[in-house]
Design an enzyme around this catalytic site. Structure first.
Site, short mmCIF file in Angstrom:
data_model
loop_
_atom_site.label_atom_id
_atom_site.label_comp_id
_atom_site.label_asym_id
_atom_site.label_seq_id
_atom_site.Cartn_x
_atom_site.Cartn_y
_atom_site.Cartn_z
N SER A 112 -1.08 -3.99 8.42
CA SER A 112 -0.09 -4.22 7.39
C SER A 112 0.78 -5.42 7.74
CB SER A 112 0.74 -2.95 7.18
OG SER A 112 1.50 -3.02 5.99
N ASP A 230 -4.75 1.41 -2.57
CA ASP A 230 -3.47 1.15 -1.92
C ASP A 230 -2.32 1.38 -2.90
OD1 ASP A 230 -1.32 0.02 -0.40
OD2 ASP A 230 -2.80 -1.15 0.71
N HIS A 286 -3.16 3.00 1.70
CA HIS A 286 -2.74 2.03 2.70
C HIS A 286 -2.86 2.57 4.12
CE1 HIS A 286 -0.84 -1.68 3.86
NE2 HIS A 286 0.11 -1.07 4.51
#
Length: 304
Positions: A112, A230, A286
């Site tokens: 991320s 996501d 995610h």
């Protein structure tokens, strides 16, 4: 005669030493460097700590360094929200340069937020050399919107939202709220380009830094992982270097459709043609993936 024999012995001795060093080097796996995402810390046993163990279990003798931004768990987590990205990257560059186990190079895996930060390390700090770079859910064109704040601390998430609501491009916010530094407003590109203290710089949107391009192109592989479901990153196209079209919050463009690619600001077009870019996707939300997927798609092809 005696001199000739001595010279031969010296020659063969040196040859065997060099062969031994070569074999030793070949048998030692390339070290791995990990950088966690927003709301996480270097050694959380449920996240990055788990990933580190998976790598160590599948690559015998590998040295894995999971980056900690600060001196303890709390500082590491807090700094992910509120320490200027450029300062974090400078700290990491110094840490990597001082680590003797990394002097011959390393593979990097960013998760991320840690994904675009490690890309900045590749662009700004070529020593020690980064070999393969794997970005897992990294937002390389930034984000626009926080549908749900990642991380385990609701207090930090609420504070983050309040600060961003005050004006994401206000100098104080840009200098002190980390996600604001990769916030890209597609409805106000002019202000973003002028005032973004991090993303606009590393994406060459205020002029071309030839060193950034040269350093990034040294990578053997640049792997980008996108999460098809996501709910954190908006837009998820950013994980493959895409983003919202200008003046739109629904239509997106791909990397290959961008000026960054067409004019090759970062060398990504050249890297794509050289088959150095790898685009992977997984169906999870995610950063949601199994150990099996990670081993098959990341460890085996890029970390062994």
């Amino acid at each position: 005669m005696a001199r000739a024999l001595l010279s031969r012995r010296i020659f063969f001795s040196i040859t065997w030493i060099l062969l031994g060093l070569t074999c030793h080097t070949q048998s030692s796996p390339t070290p791995a460097v990990l950088w966690h995402g927003l709301g996480d810390s270097c050694c959380n046993p449920l996240s990055i700590g788990r990933i580190q163990k998976v790598i160590e279990s599948n690559v015998k003798g590998i040295y894995v360094r999971s980056l900690q931004i600060g001196t303890n768990f709390f500082e590491d987590t807090f700094n992910g929200y509120f320490l200027n990205a450029n300062k974090q990257i400078a700290m990491v560059c110094e840490k990597l340069a001082k680590d003797p186990k990394l002097k011959h190079g390393y593979n990097a895996v960013g998760f991320s937020q840690g994904g675009q930060f490690l890309r900045a390390v590749a662009q700004r700090c070529p020593n020690p050399p980064m070999r393969n770079f794997i970005s897992i859910g990294g937002q390389h064109q930034g984000v626009y919107g926080f549908p749900r704040c990642p991380g385990n601390s609701s207090e930090l998430c609420n504070l983050l939202r309040q600060l961003l609501n005050q004006g994401v491009y206000v100098p104080f916010i840009q200098d002190n709220v980390t996600p604001a530094e990769y916030w890209q407003d597609p409805l106000n590109k002019k202000e973003y380009k002028q005032k973004s203290v991090f993303l606009a710089d590393i994406n060459q949107e205020r002029g071309i830094n030839a060193t950034y391009k040269k350093n990034l192109m040294k990578l053997s592989k640049f792997v980008m992982v996108k999460f098809e479901n996501d709910t954190v990153v908006q837009p998820k196209a950013s994980e493959w270097f895409g983003f919202y079209k200008e003046n739109s919050t629904s239509e997106t463009f791909t990397l290959q459709q961008s000026r960054l690619y067409k004019e090759d600001w970062l060398g990504l077009k050249a890297m794509d043609h050289a088959k150095k870019l790898v685009f992977l996707k997984t169906e999870g939300d995610h950063l949601q993936f199994s150990n099996k997927w990670f081993i098959q798609n990341i460890v085996n092809p890029y970390l062994k």
